[in-house]
Write a protein that holds these residues in place. Structure first.
Motif, short mmCIF file in Angstrom:
data_model
loop_
_atom_site.label_atom_id
_atom_site.label_comp_id
_atom_site.label_asym_id
_atom_site.label_seq_id
_atom_site.Cartn_x
_atom_site.Cartn_y
_atom_site.Cartn_z
N ILE A 110 -2.94 -0.40 -1.99
CA ILE A 110 -2.14 1.00 -2.35
C ILE A 110 -1.33 0.92 -3.61
N SER A 111 -1.51 1.70 -4.45
CA SER A 111 -0.75 1.71 -5.58
C SER A 111 0.04 3.14 -5.72
N LEU A 112 1.34 3.13 -5.72
CA LEU A 112 2.18 4.14 -5.91
C LEU A 112 3.04 4.19 -7.12
N THR A 113 3.29 5.37 -7.64
CA THR A 113 4.51 5.62 -8.56
C THR A 113 5.15 6.60 -8.48
N VAL A 114 6.31 7.07 -9.21
CA VAL A 114 6.77 8.13 -9.20
C VAL A 114 6.84 8.71 -10.91
N GLU A 115 7.02 10.01 -10.92
CA GLU A 115 7.30 10.74 -12.22
C GLU A 115 8.71 10.53 -12.58
N PRO A 116 8.96 10.45 -13.78
CA PRO A 116 10.56 10.37 -14.34
C PRO A 116 11.44 11.51 -13.78
N GLN A 117 10.80 12.57 -13.80
CA GLN A 117 11.84 13.58 -13.26
C GLN A 117 11.80 13.58 -11.70
N SER A 118 11.14 12.96 -10.93
CA SER A 118 11.22 12.73 -9.58
C SER A 118 12.20 11.60 -9.05
N ILE A 119 12.22 10.41 -10.16
CA ILE A 119 13.33 9.53 -9.87
C ILE A 119 15.03 10.54 -9.95
N VAL A 120 14.86 11.37 -10.82
CA VAL A 120 16.19 12.16 -10.84
C VAL A 120 16.38 12.71 -9.61
N ASN A 121 15.36 13.52 -9.18
CA ASN A 121 15.45 14.28 -7.91
C ASN A 121 15.96 13.46 -6.55
N LEU A 122 15.33 12.15 -6.81
CA LEU A 122 15.52 11.40 -5.55
C LEU A 122 17.12 10.64 -5.58
N ILE A 123 17.48 10.58 -6.66
CA ILE A 123 18.65 10.21 -6.92
C ILE A 123 19.80 11.27 -6.51
N LYS A 124 19.36 12.58 -7.03
CA LYS A 124 20.55 13.57 -6.69
C LYS A 124 20.38 14.00 -5.18
N LEU A 125 19.26 13.62 -4.44
CA LEU A 125 19.15 13.72 -2.95
C LEU A 125 19.68 12.45 -2.37
N ASN A 126 20.25 11.73 -2.88
CA ASN A 126 20.79 10.32 -2.50
C ASN A 126 19.81 9.48 -1.54
N ARG A 127 18.52 9.45 -1.91
CA ARG A 127 17.40 8.64 -1.53
C ARG A 127 17.65 7.46 -2.23
N GLU A 181 3.53 9.72 -6.23
CA GLU A 181 2.00 9.82 -6.62
C GLU A 181 1.21 8.60 -6.24
N LEU A 182 0.09 8.77 -5.40
CA LEU A 182 -0.93 7.67 -5.03
C LEU A 182 -2.02 7.57 -6.09
N THR A 183 -1.67 6.49 -6.69
CA THR A 183 -2.90 6.10 -7.58
C THR A 183 -3.88 5.30 -7.45
N ILE A 184 -3.76 4.47 -6.60
CA ILE A 184 -4.86 3.70 -5.89
C ILE A 184 -4.64 3.71 -4.45
N PHE A 185 -6.08 4.12 -3.88
CA PHE A 185 -6.11 3.97 -2.45
C PHE A 185 -7.34 3.28 -2.06
N ALA A 186 -7.44 2.25 -1.27
CA ALA A 186 -8.88 1.62 -0.85
C ALA A 186 -8.49 1.19 0.40
N ILE A 187 -9.54 1.04 1.54
CA ILE A 187 -9.77 0.27 2.46
C ILE A 187 -10.45 -0.85 2.22
N THR A 188 -9.78 -2.12 2.34
CA THR A 188 -10.57 -3.31 1.86
C THR A 188 -11.14 -4.16 3.02
N ASP A 189 -10.35 -3.86 4.14
CA ASP A 189 -11.09 -4.54 5.27
C ASP A 189 -10.72 -3.81 6.52
N SER A 190 -11.72 -3.87 7.60
CA SER A 190 -11.18 -3.19 8.82
C SER A 190 -12.36 -3.92 9.97
N LYS A 191 -11.64 -3.95 11.07
CA LYS A 191 -12.10 -4.21 12.10
C LYS A 191 -11.89 -3.40 13.22
#
Length: 198
Positions: A104-121, A181-191
């Protein structure tokens, strides 16, 4: 004439110093975003990014302003979810465990960081990393639940045939983590357990 030139030089030097103190763009490296917080105005609605001019007069007042830096590079992680089907212990001699590994690879947009700070997350880059890790945990768990439901409904279901879009639509990550934002998602192994036998 000499006095005039000296005055111009002093004025130019003073203007340069004033400009330098308020110039925030140079304080942020590429791949980072800066969020300005001031005692006079709180958290700025605008973010600071390298290569985009920004100047804040609030830095002219000593100890009034600070800039927090956050990485906007995608955070890559591998998550593994394991478990046993409910009531599987009643079936002695059979293994009803499951295991799914995700990249899994995740990121956030710059404006979303501002929003997360203002929401005290979040309040710093470490907390942003933890927030993204929690989101990756949620993606892995929700996907596992989705796959187990699919297998329960259709024991012949092939994990390899699952489409990324179907998973993303089913888990609806935006409901819990709209800023991510989910940039990469893959199932690499499963049982998977034998649902026909279960």
């Amino acid at each position: 004439m000499k006095k005039f030139l000296i005055c111009v030089l002093i004025l130019a030097a003073f203007s340069g110093v004033v400009f330098w103190f308020g110039w925030t763009e140079v304080k942020v490296k590429p791949g980072e975003v800066g969020i300005v917080t001031t005692k006079t105005d709180g958290v700025s609605d605008r973010y600071v990014q390298n290569g985009e001019f920004s100047w804040y007069w609030q830095f002219l007042l000593p100890t009034n302003a600070q800039i927090q830096k956050y990485s906007i590079e995608p955070r890559n992680t591998v998550k593994t979810i394991t478990g046993t089907l409910p009531s599987a212990d009643y079936y002695s001699g059979y293994n009803f465990t499951y295991s799914f590994t995700y990249t899994i690879s995740l990121t956030v947009e710059p404006q979303s960081i501002v929003n997360l700070i203002k929401l005290n997350r979040i309040t710093n880059d470490d907390e942003l990393t933890q927030y993204l890790s929690n989101a990756a945990d949620a993606v892995a768990q929700l996907t596992t639940n989705y796959l187990l439901t699919k297998l329960k409904d259709n024991p012949n279901y092939k994990i390899e045939s699952v489409r990324r879009d179907d998973i993303l639509r089913a888990i609806n990550l935006n409901r819990e983590y709209p800023e991510i934002e989910l940039t990469i998602f893959a199932i690499t192994d499963s049982k998977v357990p034998d649902f026909k036998l279960y």
